[in-house]
Motif scaffolding. Structure first.
Motif, mmCIF file in Angstrom:
data_model
loop_
_atom_site.group_PDB
_atom_site.id
_atom_site.type_symbol
_atom_site.label_atom_id
_atom_site.label_comp_id
_atom_site.label_asym_id
_atom_site.label_seq_id
_atom_site.Cartn_x
_atom_site.Cartn_y
_atom_site.Cartn_z
ATOM 1 N N GLY A 43 0.866 -1.166 0.000
ATOM 2 C CA GLY A 43 0.000 0.000 0.000
ATOM 3 C C GLY A 43 0.903 1.216 0.000
ATOM 4 O O GLY A 43 1.994 1.165 0.557
ATOM 5 N N HIS A 44 0.467 2.305 -0.616
ATOM 6 C CA HIS A 44 1.399 3.420 -0.691
ATOM 7 C C HIS A 44 0.694 4.761 -0.735
ATOM 8 O O HIS A 44 -0.484 4.862 -1.081
ATOM 9 N N LEU A 45 1.443 5.752 -0.354
ATOM 10 C CA LEU A 45 1.016 7.147 -0.499
ATOM 11 C C LEU A 45 2.268 7.920 -0.864
ATOM 12 O O LEU A 45 3.165 8.101 -0.056
ATOM 13 N N ILE A 46 2.382 8.280 -2.132
ATOM 14 C CA ILE A 46 3.587 8.948 -2.602
ATOM 15 C C ILE A 46 3.231 10.370 -2.991
ATOM 16 O O ILE A 46 2.345 10.595 -3.797
ATOM 17 N N GLU A 47 3.945 11.298 -2.415
ATOM 18 C CA GLU A 47 3.742 12.716 -2.683
ATOM 19 C C GLU A 47 2.290 13.127 -2.449
ATOM 20 O O GLU A 47 1.683 12.716 -1.473
ATOM 21 N N THR A 48 1.728 13.919 -3.366
ATOM 22 C CA THR A 48 0.366 14.412 -3.113
ATOM 23 C C THR A 48 -0.648 13.292 -3.318
ATOM 24 O O THR A 48 -0.501 12.463 -4.191
ATOM 25 N N PRO A 49 -1.681 13.270 -2.470
ATOM 26 C CA PRO A 49 -2.701 12.241 -2.654
ATOM 27 C C PRO A 49 -3.533 12.500 -3.907
ATOM 28 O O PRO A 49 -4.176 13.535 -4.010
ATOM 29 N N ALA A 50 -3.491 11.585 -4.856
ATOM 30 C CA ALA A 50 -4.227 11.747 -6.116
ATOM 31 C C ALA A 50 -5.479 10.874 -6.108
ATOM 32 O O ALA A 50 -5.425 9.710 -5.716
ATOM 33 N N PHE A 51 -6.583 11.475 -6.526
ATOM 34 C CA PHE A 51 -7.853 10.744 -6.570
ATOM 35 C C PHE A 51 -8.591 11.072 -7.852
ATOM 36 O O PHE A 51 -8.272 12.033 -8.530
ATOM 37 N N TYR A 52 -9.611 10.271 -8.116
ATOM 38 C CA TYR A 52 -10.568 10.653 -9.157
ATOM 39 C C TYR A 52 -11.573 11.564 -8.474
ATOM 40 O O TYR A 52 -12.456 11.097 -7.763
ATOM 41 N N ASP A 53 -11.372 12.862 -8.703
ATOM 42 C CA ASP A 53 -12.052 13.880 -7.917
ATOM 43 C C ASP A 53 -13.574 13.831 -7.970
ATOM 44 O O ASP A 53 -14.240 14.178 -7.015
ATOM 45 N N LYS A 54 -14.090 13.426 -9.122
ATOM 46 C CA LYS A 54 -15.547 13.472 -9.262
ATOM 47 C C LYS A 54 -16.205 12.284 -8.587
ATOM 48 O O LYS A 54 -17.396 12.305 -8.298
ATOM 49 N N MET A 55 -15.435 11.258 -8.331
ATOM 50 C CA MET A 55 -16.010 10.088 -7.677
ATOM 51 C C MET A 55 -16.008 10.301 -6.165
ATOM 52 O O MET A 55 -15.222 11.082 -5.635
ATOM 53 N N THR A 56 -16.874 9.557 -5.491
ATOM 54 C CA THR A 56 -16.926 9.709 -4.044
ATOM 55 C C THR A 56 -15.730 8.994 -3.411
ATOM 56 O O THR A 56 -15.029 8.223 -4.071
ATOM 57 N N ALA A 57 -15.539 9.278 -2.126
ATOM 58 C CA ALA A 57 -14.439 8.656 -1.400
ATOM 59 C C ALA A 57 -14.556 7.132 -1.485
ATOM 60 O O ALA A 57 -13.587 6.425 -1.768
ATOM 61 N N ARG A 58 -15.752 6.647 -1.245
ATOM 62 C CA ARG A 58 -15.937 5.198 -1.259
ATOM 63 C C ARG A 58 -15.685 4.612 -2.648
ATOM 64 O O ARG A 58 -15.026 3.582 -2.777
ATOM 65 N N GLU A 59 -16.198 5.298 -3.664
ATOM 66 C CA GLU A 59 -15.978 4.785 -5.034
ATOM 67 C C GLU A 59 -14.498 4.714 -5.361
ATOM 68 O O GLU A 59 -14.039 3.776 -6.028
ATOM 69 N N ASN A 60 -13.748 5.709 -4.874
ATOM 70 C CA ASN A 60 -12.307 5.681 -5.101
ATOM 71 C C ASN A 60 -11.665 4.463 -4.463
ATOM 72 O O ASN A 60 -10.813 3.809 -5.055
ATOM 73 N N LEU A 61 -12.092 4.159 -3.251
ATOM 74 C CA LEU A 61 -11.518 2.997 -2.566
ATOM 75 C C LEU A 61 -11.965 1.703 -3.242
ATOM 76 O O LEU A 61 -11.196 0.743 -3.340
ATOM 77 N N GLU A 62 -13.206 1.680 -3.715
ATOM 78 C CA GLU A 62 -13.692 0.470 -4.404
ATOM 79 C C GLU A 62 -12.919 0.231 -5.690
ATOM 80 O O GLU A 62 -12.545 -0.897 -6.005
ATOM 81 N N LEU A 63 -12.691 1.333 -6.396
ATOM 82 C CA LEU A 63 -11.916 1.231 -7.635
ATOM 83 C C LEU A 63 -10.515 0.691 -7.339
ATOM 84 O O LEU A 63 -10.001 -0.185 -8.038
ATOM 85 N N HIS A 64 -9.930 1.206 -6.284
ATOM 86 C CA HIS A 64 -8.599 0.768 -5.864
ATOM 87 C C HIS A 64 -8.599 -0.740 -5.590
ATOM 88 O O HIS A 64 -7.720 -1.466 -6.046
ATOM 89 N N ALA A 65 -9.633 -1.178 -4.867
ATOM 90 C CA ALA A 65 -9.719 -2.599 -4.525
ATOM 91 C C ALA A 65 -9.853 -3.452 -5.787
ATOM 92 O O ALA A 65 -9.247 -4.528 -5.888
#
Lengths: 314, 231
Positions: free
Chosen positions: A80-102
């Motif tokens: 698992g990692h967090l490198i530099e600035t946290p990058a997300f798919y901004d338009k998606m919700t927090a949960r959707e981002n984590l689901e996509l990651h999974a």
């Protein structure tokens, strides 16, 4: 027990400039490794090389006891990692981002997403799009994402950035818990010792792309030296008294009004008595501990020699 | 692979793009109907001399529109991910980078192709139906001719879809969305510009060759992606 990370003469240069040079670091399984160094020292680059985002120009990387070969991707499941600035798919919700990651990680345990959100205390906002999040919340979410797949290794690049004091406290507790309960190995980088000295088991100091030293923190704590600090308006006279009357040679002047005496054979009482008898105006006299901060600062300053001698020996 | 494509679709909010496409269809149809009614057969230089020509014009407009529209999707899926730094997230997943990119490009390719076929079908039908009632453009449209046109559209759809990937060559090194879209407009203006009824795209071989160039160009821009440093 195999080490989680081992690098051997790991190097990266862009054109002629060395960004990372001959780094030999070892992160043991289940330990928190503090990666300490000023900005631009090469911390992020080392982490990116561990993730395969940046290709080393020299040396080797071993992860989970296996040598990394170019193009190997299976080990990424375990990181698992967090490198530099946290990058997300901004338009998606927090949960959707984590689901996509999974989904991408091939990790299918829906509960772990809830667990991760709970651990970073982001419950209740998981249905909000990430673009509405503050930097601190994004940072927490990025940490939640990193731990949501229950990785064996966490790479966290300046994870404390943007967090409020409460958040920092929370994360420290979380990292300890991950180490103690899941046996996660954690590599945390920071440019401030104070951020990591409380949680790190081992500290690796990197400066100018070179790993200056790698030490267990317990070892450092026991070896840090004691000294007596004298504050005086007349440092020159005090220095004279120290050498001529007391025969002390191991002392150093720090600033205009301060002297540090490293010689421990003269008791503090004798010292103060002699100084006063010789009319040295004393403001204060204290026994002090060489702080960790100073220890590492000295190390970075003297690091060039150290690294050079090590290279010569290698 | 299909799984990766599905994940890509999740990210782009397909619904917005579908609405956009519907609006584009409507706009093209409206424009052509305006032409049809105001530049009809009464004027000295009528807009459409035959029903077949009408369909050709529909095709040209649909292709032009969706090559550009696809470049917007391409920007979102590829260039945008580099700009937002989510690409380094993707490349740290236990998934082959080439497959990731392939999934993205397939989405763009399919989007362009489907829209060209669908657009031709819908707008062509509208135009022929309107003409059936109004009868401004005379003559018969032979079944053979229509069938040949369908074949042509399918081929050209492939051609245009391939070409829609070509802007990557310009846009990717610059990580620039505007550069991607502008170069797609440039491509369209060369390929679809009409010179006395002759345009490059009216020769079947040319769109196919351009498709090959587009796909090859996209391949070139990602050839070394496995070895590249993602900053």
């Amino acid at each position: 027990m195999t080490d989680t990370i081992r690098t051997l003469m790991l190097s990266k240069n862009y054109r002629a400039a060395d960004v990372v040079a001959n780094v030999n670091m070892t992160v043991k399984r289940g330990e928190i490794y503090g990666f300490l160094g000023p900005n631009g020292a090469g911390k992020s680059t080392v982490m990116k090389m561990l993730l395969g985002l940046v290709r080393p120009t020299g040396g080797e990387i071993e992860l989970f006891g296996e040598k990394l070969i170019p193009g190997s991707i299976d080990h990424l499941k375990r990181i698992g990692h967090l490198i530099e600035t946290p990058a997300f798919y901004d338009k998606m919700t927090a949960r959707e981002n984590l689901e996509l990651h999974a989904e991408y990680m091939g990790y299918h345990n829906k509960e772990s997403i809830d667990d991760a959100l709970r651990m970073v205390q982001l419950v209740g906002v998981d249905k909000k799009p990430v673009k509405q999040f503050s930097l601190g919340m994004k940072q927490r979410l990025a940490i939640a994402r990193a731990i949501s797949t229950r990785p064996e290794l966490l790479l966290l690049d300046e994870p404390i950035n943007g967090l409020d004091p409460e958040g920092i406290q929370l994360m420290r507790g979380l990292f300890r818990r991950l180490r103690d309960e899941w046996g996660t190995s954690i590599l945390i980088s920071s440019h401030l010792l104070s951020e990591i000295e409380q949680i790190a088991d081992t500290i690796g100091v990197i400066d100018g792309g070179r790993l200056v030293r790698e030490v267990a923190l317990d070892e450092v704590r026991s070896s840090t030296t004691d000294y007596i600090e004298i504050s005086t308006a007349n440092a020159a006279l005090a220095a004279y008294v120290l050498t001529e009357k007391l025969g002390i040679e191991r002392f150093k002047q720090v600033g205009e009004r301060t002297l540090r005496v490293y010689d421990s054979h003269v008791p503090q009482e004798t010292l103060s008595k002699t100084l006063i008898l010789n009319d040295v105006p004393i403001e204060s006299i204290n026994r002090r501990h060489h702080t960790l901060e100073e220890y590492f600062f000295d190390m970075v300053k003297g690091g060039d020699n150290h690294a050079a001698s090590r290279q010569a020996g290698a | 692979m299909l799984h990766l494509v599905k994940l890509e679709l999740k990210k782009v909010s397909l619904r917005g793009y579908v609405y956009g496409a519907l609006i584009a269809y409507a706009a093209i149809a409206a424009f052509l109907l305006l032409l049809y009614f105001f530049e009809g057969s009464d004027s000295s230089a009528p807009a459409f001399t035959s029903q077949f020509e009408m369909l050709t014009v529909v095709n040209t407009m649909v292709c032009a529109t969706f090559i550009v529209y696809s470049s917007a999707l391409l920007s979102g899926l590829v260039i945008g991910e580099f700009k937002d730094k989510t690409m380094s997230l993707l490349f740290a997943y236990p998934v082959s980078r080439k497959q990731l990119i392939f999934a993205k490009l397939s989405v763009v390719f399919a989007w362009c192709f489907v829209n060209i076929v669908l657009g031709n079908l819908l707008i062509g039908t509208v135009m022929l139906t309107v003409n059936g009632y109004v009868g401004q453009v005379g003559g018969e449209l032979a079944a053979v001719e229509l069938l040949r046109h369908v074949g042509f559209i399918l081929l050209q759809g492939v051609g245009a879809a391939g070409m829609s990937l070509l802007p990557l060559i310009v846009g990717l090194p610059r990580r620039s969305v505007p550069a991607t879209i502008v170069s797609s407009i440039f491509i369209v203006s060369i390929v679809n510009s009409n010179n006395n009824g002759f345009s490059l795209s009216s020769i079947v071989a040319i769109p196919l060759i351009l498709a090959a160039i587009g796909i090859f160009g996209a391949y070139l821009s990602f050839r070394n992606i496995d070895k590249a440093d993602v900053a």
